[in-house]
Design a protein around this motif. Structure first.
Motif, PDB file in Angstrom:
ATOM      1  N   ARG A   7      24.787   4.164  37.040  1.00 52.32           N
ATOM      2  CA  ARG A   7      23.972   4.335  35.827  1.00 52.32           C
ATOM      3  C   ARG A   7      22.478   4.243  36.177  1.00 52.32           C
ATOM      4  NH1 ARG A   7      23.101   1.200  30.306  1.00 52.32           N
ATOM      5  NH2 ARG A   7      23.161  -0.748  31.470  1.00 52.32           N
ATOM      6  N   MET A   8      22.130   3.258  36.985  1.00 49.07           N
ATOM      7  CA  MET A   8      20.729   3.083  37.365  1.00 49.07           C
ATOM      8  C   MET A   8      20.255   4.218  38.268  1.00 49.07           C
ATOM      9  SD  MET A   8      20.998  -1.036  38.089  1.00 49.07           S
ATOM     10  CE  MET A   8      19.328  -1.379  38.625  1.00 49.07           C
TER      11      MET A   8
ATOM     12  N   ASP B 295      19.679   7.333  36.282  1.00 45.07           N
ATOM     13  CA  ASP B 295      18.446   7.150  35.513  1.00 45.07           C
ATOM     14  C   ASP B 295      17.212   7.402  36.377  1.00 45.07           C
ATOM     15  OD1 ASP B 295      16.911   5.657  33.103  1.00 45.07           O
ATOM     16  OD2 ASP B 295      16.141   4.939  35.029  1.00 45.07           O
ATOM     17  N   GLU B 296      17.194   6.813  37.570  1.00 47.77           N
ATOM     18  CA  GLU B 296      16.024   6.986  38.436  1.00 47.77           C
ATOM     19  C   GLU B 296      15.863   8.453  38.860  1.00 47.77           C
ATOM     20  OE1 GLU B 296      13.699   4.842  38.978  1.00 47.77           O
ATOM     21  OE2 GLU B 296      14.677   3.020  38.265  1.00 47.77           O
TER      22      GLU B 296
ATOM     23  N   HIS C 229      12.721   4.275  46.549  1.00 49.42           N
ATOM     24  CA  HIS C 229      13.329   3.100  47.181  1.00 49.42           C
ATOM     25  C   HIS C 229      14.481   2.568  46.334  1.00 49.42           C
ATOM     26  CE1 HIS C 229      13.873  -0.807  49.049  1.00 49.42           C
ATOM     27  NE2 HIS C 229      13.694  -1.360  47.872  1.00 49.42           N
ATOM     28  N   ILE C 230      14.252   2.483  45.032  1.00 46.54           N
ATOM     29  CA  ILE C 230      15.299   1.978  44.136  1.00 46.54           C
ATOM     30  C   ILE C 230      16.497   2.926  44.145  1.00 46.54           C
ATOM     31  CG2 ILE C 230      15.860   1.525  41.711  1.00 46.54           C
ATOM     32  CD1 ILE C 230      12.897   0.573  41.415  1.00 46.54           C
TER      33      ILE C 230
ATOM     34  N   ASP D 134      13.007   2.278  29.548  1.00 50.48           N
ATOM     35  CA  ASP D 134      13.053   3.376  30.517  1.00 50.48           C
ATOM     36  C   ASP D 134      11.814   4.245  30.338  1.00 50.48           C
ATOM     37  OD1 ASP D 134      13.523   4.789  28.194  1.00 50.48           O
ATOM     38  OD2 ASP D 134      15.485   5.561  28.793  1.00 50.48           O
TER      39      ASP D 134
ATOM     40  N   PHE E 238      18.964  -2.671  29.770  1.00 50.08           N
ATOM     41  CA  PHE E 238      18.669  -1.740  30.854  1.00 50.08           C
ATOM     42  C   PHE E 238      17.172  -1.669  31.106  1.00 50.08           C
ATOM     43  CE2 PHE E 238      17.817   2.344  32.793  1.00 50.08           C
ATOM     44  CZ  PHE E 238      18.801   2.400  33.770  1.00 50.08           C
ATOM     45  N   ILE E 239      16.824  -1.691  32.381  1.00 47.83           N
ATOM     46  CA  ILE E 239      15.423  -1.470  32.752  1.00 47.83           C
ATOM     47  C   ILE E 239      15.431  -0.642  34.030  1.00 47.83           C
ATOM     48  CG2 ILE E 239      15.242  -3.607  34.100  1.00 47.83           C
ATOM     49  CD1 ILE E 239      12.311  -3.817  33.131  1.00 47.83           C
ATOM     50  N   ASP E 240      14.422   0.188  34.187  1.00 49.74           N
ATOM     51  CA  ASP E 240      14.340   0.986  35.413  1.00 49.74           C
ATOM     52  C   ASP E 240      12.927   0.879  35.985  1.00 49.74           C
ATOM     53  OD1 ASP E 240      12.748   2.601  33.857  1.00 49.74           O
ATOM     54  OD2 ASP E 240      14.127   4.294  33.806  1.00 49.74           O
ATOM     55  N   SER E 241      12.604   1.754  36.923  1.00 49.50           N
ATOM     56  CA  SER E 241      11.313   1.642  37.601  1.00 49.50           C
ATOM     57  C   SER E 241      10.136   1.821  36.629  1.00 49.50           C
ATOM     58  CB  SER E 241      11.217   2.669  38.730  1.00 49.50           C
ATOM     59  OG  SER E 241      11.336   3.977  38.216  1.00 49.50           O
TER      60      SER E 241
ATOM     61  N   LEU F 216       9.657  -1.536  35.268  1.00 49.41           N
ATOM     62  CA  LEU F 216       9.181  -2.419  36.335  1.00 49.41           C
ATOM     63  C   LEU F 216       7.686  -2.242  36.570  1.00 49.41           C
ATOM     64  CD1 LEU F 216      10.711  -4.455  37.968  1.00 49.41           C
ATOM     65  CD2 LEU F 216      11.174  -2.691  39.688  1.00 49.41           C
ATOM     66  N   ARG F 217       7.236  -1.007  36.524  1.00 47.71           N
ATOM     67  CA  ARG F 217       5.805  -0.732  36.709  1.00 47.71           C
ATOM     68  C   ARG F 217       4.975  -1.423  35.631  1.00 47.71           C
ATOM     69  NH1 ARG F 217       6.143   3.962  40.319  1.00 47.71           N
ATOM     70  NH2 ARG F 217       8.093   4.820  39.594  1.00 47.71           N
TER      71      ARG F 217
ATOM     72  N   ILE G 181       4.780  -5.103  36.531  1.00 48.94           N
ATOM     73  CA  ILE G 181       3.865  -5.324  37.660  1.00 48.94           C
ATOM     74  C   ILE G 181       2.412  -5.245  37.181  1.00 48.94           C
ATOM     75  CG2 ILE G 181       3.066  -4.405  39.878  1.00 48.94           C
ATOM     76  CD1 ILE G 181       5.992  -3.248  40.163  1.00 48.94           C
TER      77      ILE G 181
ATOM     78  N   GLN H 125      21.007  -7.248  34.798  1.00 45.80           N
ATOM     79  CA  GLN H 125      20.533  -5.936  35.240  1.00 45.80           C
ATOM     80  C   GLN H 125      19.053  -5.985  35.601  1.00 45.80           C
ATOM     81  OE1 GLN H 125      18.610  -3.251  33.628  1.00 45.80           O
ATOM     82  NE2 GLN H 125      19.073  -1.854  35.305  1.00 45.80           N
TER      83      GLN H 125
ATOM     84  N   ARG I  29      18.876  -7.567  38.989  1.00 46.92           N
ATOM     85  CA  ARG I  29      19.340  -6.618  40.006  1.00 46.92           C
ATOM     86  C   ARG I  29      18.197  -5.686  40.396  1.00 46.92           C
ATOM     87  NH1 ARG I  29      22.008  -4.612  44.116  1.00 46.92           N
ATOM     88  NH2 ARG I  29      22.997  -2.590  43.831  1.00 46.92           N
ATOM     89  N   LEU I  30      17.527  -5.115  39.401  1.00 50.97           N
ATOM     90  CA  LEU I  30      16.466  -4.155  39.699  1.00 50.97           C
ATOM     91  C   LEU I  30      15.285  -4.830  40.401  1.00 50.97           C
ATOM     92  CD1 LEU I  30      15.658  -1.121  39.206  1.00 50.97           C
ATOM     93  CD2 LEU I  30      14.152  -2.041  37.449  1.00 50.97           C
TER      94      LEU I  30
ATOM     95  N   GLU J 294      15.311  -7.450  42.210  1.00 55.30           N
ATOM     96  CA  GLU J 294      15.688  -7.806  43.578  1.00 55.30           C
ATOM     97  C   GLU J 294      15.682  -6.582  44.489  1.00 55.30           C
ATOM     98  OE1 GLU J 294      19.382  -9.892  43.077  1.00 55.30           O
ATOM     99  OE2 GLU J 294      18.356 -11.648  42.226  1.00 55.30           O
ATOM    100  N   ILE J 295      16.231  -5.480  44.009  1.00 55.30           N
ATOM    101  CA  ILE J 295      16.231  -4.256  44.813  1.00 55.30           C
ATOM    102  C   ILE J 295      14.800  -3.862  45.172  1.00 55.30           C
ATOM    103  CG2 ILE J 295      16.596  -1.758  44.705  1.00 55.30           C
ATOM    104  CD1 ILE J 295      19.102  -2.291  43.099  1.00 55.30           C
ATOM    105  N   ALA J 296      13.925  -3.997  44.200  1.00 50.27           N
ATOM    106  CA  ALA J 296      12.534  -3.586  44.413  1.00 50.27           C
ATOM    107  C   ALA J 296      11.776  -4.593  45.266  1.00 50.27           C
ATOM    108  CB  ALA J 296      11.844  -3.389  43.060  1.00 50.27           C
TER     109      ALA J 296
END
Lengths: 144, 159
Positions: free
Chosen positions: A56-57, A60-61, A109-110, B66, B98-101, B104-105, B108, B129, B132-133, B135-137
């Motif tokens: 899902r992520m 989305d990215e 990267h994500i 998003d 849900f959150i994505d990049s 995240l921006r 930041i 979630q 998770r994001l 940490e990945i970043a």
């Protein structure tokens, strides 16, 4: 692979796996629909909970990158191809600029952390370019 | 989508006077459409943001952040960090599905703005979630997200 006039079409293959082809406008508001599709498909394929979330992520990215790259009012086409041990997602838009999605370091990267493999492509198309991303995810999460 | 910001009386520039209105009651937004209403509930515009207080300003976010909705969070965080007399920002993301990049921006940038203005920034409660994001970043440190998460809460089934 066919393209329908509707939002989505499912093509049943002899092997039993159904390919899903989704076409939406390349608009930020449509990305939630595509990631919901991705999660649905992962559930049908018995992905584990972490792998569902990762797909899902990842979708989305990938789709967000393409929406930002795509021409306004263009189309974003996203094909989900399930097979017993993986799902392959191919997404593409028409873009004015030949910028690679990986130019966005954070998003890339994500995305590459979430999927088993990710490839990008930019090629001339019409009077502009076609920017595409292909990603492969497997039913068992690789995290932790 | 409604963004509720603290209605702190606009004090003079400099914000030298002490807090006139220490806390304001939380205002829950009312969805324009409830699940029982006729017609489909649209998936986009699905973030709710609520802000209260000044020491620090507590911003609670729920829903999905998003590319389509991150602008609303950006506005809310900028307002929270500009509250006269505010000491900082405490962000509660427990209700974020849900959150994505894109989201995240925004986090930041808010962290950077807070640092610049000498205000605090805390990512107080984060859903699995979100963790998770982050940490990945590799941004757990930057966003002040450390320690174990709210365990024993199985991830909600994705429909």
């Amino acid at each position: 692979v066919s393209e329908s006039n509707g939002d989505a079409s499912a093509l049943v293959h002899p092997g039993g796996d159904a390919e899903v082809d989704v076409r939406v406008s390349a608009d930020a508001g449509q990305v939630s629909l595509l990631r919901a599709f991705a999660a649905s498909i992962a559930i049908r394929l018995d992905f584990d909970v972490d792998a569902i979330e990762d797909l899902r992520m990842a979708v989305d990215e990938a789709c967000s990158l393409l929406v930002r790259a795509g021409r306004p009012h263009g189309a974003l086409r996203c094909t989900f191809q399930p097979s017993p041990d993986r799902v392959t997602v191919r997404a593409a838009v028409a873009a004015s600029s030949p910028t690679l999605p990986s130019a966005d370091a954070l998003s890339w990267h994500i995305l590459t952390s979430l999927a088993d493999s990710v490839t990008e492509n930019v090629e001339p198309a019409g009077d502009g370019h076609r920017v595409s991303i292909e990603l492969v995810s497997r039913p068992t999460g690789v995290r932790r | 989508v409604t963004v509720v910001t603290p209605a702190v009386a606009a004090s003079g520039p400099g914000g030298a006077e002490p807090l006139v209105e220490p806390l304001r009651e939380s205002c829950r937004m009312t969805p324009l459409r409830r699940p029982g209403d006729a017609g489909p509930v649209r998936e986009d515009q699905s973030v709710q943001i609520n802000s209260e207080g000044t020491d620090p300003v507590v911003v609670s976010v729920s829903g999905e952040i998003d590319l389509a909705t991150s602008g609303q969070l950006e506005t809310a965080l900028a307002e929270a960090l500009a509250v006269p007399g505010g000491t900082g920002l405490r962000l509660d993301c427990a209700g974020v599905d849900f959150i994505d990049s894109a989201g995240l921006r925004v986090l930041i940038a808010a962290r950077g703005k807070a640092d610049q203005d000498g205000r605090t920034f805390t990512l107080a409660v984060a859903s699995d979630q979100v963790r998770r994001l982050v940490e990945i970043a590799g941004l757990s440190g930057v966003l002040g997200l450390s320690g174990p998460g709210p365990d024993a809460q199985p991830t909600a089934p994705v429909e």
